[in-house]
Design a protein around this motif. Sequence first.
Motif, mmCIF file in Angstrom:
data_model
loop_
_atom_site.group_PDB
_atom_site.id
_atom_site.type_symbol
_atom_site.label_atom_id
_atom_site.label_comp_id
_atom_site.label_asym_id
_atom_site.label_seq_id
_atom_site.Cartn_x
_atom_site.Cartn_y
_atom_site.Cartn_z
ATOM 1 N N LYS A 134 0.820 -1.211 0.000
ATOM 2 C CA LYS A 134 0.000 0.000 0.000
ATOM 3 C C LYS A 134 0.850 1.255 0.000
ATOM 4 C CE LYS A 134 -4.159 0.310 2.111
ATOM 5 N NZ LYS A 134 -5.099 0.306 3.221
ATOM 6 N N SER A 137 0.062 6.851 3.930
ATOM 7 C CA SER A 137 -1.035 7.795 4.108
ATOM 8 C C SER A 137 -0.572 9.211 3.773
ATOM 9 C CB SER A 137 -1.549 7.740 5.546
ATOM 10 O OG SER A 137 -0.572 8.262 6.418
ATOM 11 N N ARG A 138 -1.507 10.105 3.610
ATOM 12 C CA ARG A 138 -1.191 11.483 3.246
ATOM 13 C C ARG A 138 -0.332 12.144 4.315
ATOM 14 N NH1 ARG A 138 -3.351 16.825 3.351
ATOM 15 N NH2 ARG A 138 -3.142 17.816 1.320
ATOM 16 N N GLU A 140 1.734 10.699 6.436
ATOM 17 C CA GLU A 140 3.094 10.156 6.416
ATOM 18 C C GLU A 140 3.903 10.758 5.271
ATOM 19 O OE1 GLU A 140 3.551 5.783 7.091
ATOM 20 O OE2 GLU A 140 1.357 5.886 7.183
#
Length: 172
Positions: A134, A137-138, A140
């Motif tokens: 994946k 996240s934004r 991170e």
Amino acid sequence: MQASNQQNTAQDDQVSWWFKLLARGLGTIGGLVAMVMGIMRCLTFTPLCLVAGILELLAGFMVVVLEAPCCCPFLDFIDKIGKFSENRPYWQKGALYVGSGIVPILLCFSTTTVLGCALVFGTGVLYGMMALGKKASREEMLAKATGSDVEMNAGLIEHEQVGLHVPDSPAK
């Protein structure tokens, strides 16, 4: 064996159900198309194209057996191969499909080999993407981006203090 099962469950947690279904569906359809195109490619007088057609036919059959063993119920050993295939890491399936999709094209570049092997190659690409995992996240990604900007700015300040400052261009 237990380590590979733990790795497989870790992979399953990262990949969404629709992406797995997309890869299996593309593999099944791509394998069937590759078999049909391989048969058509075998109708030639060129030896390399004949070999490419046979390899394309074999690649299509391999993909169908590994992705949709239910398509071959008349062969008893297919269930064992299907279970073995499900326990393989995604990168191994991706490398196998990409390799088997490229070889016939390199032997005989024609419409039938490209059409037949493109879907097998695409299935390998999807499995390669699944192996990568994946996306972060934004938050991170923003934290990583701002952290690298701070390091870059600190390096510029050090160079300016040492005297490596490039003078501005002359005014016009």
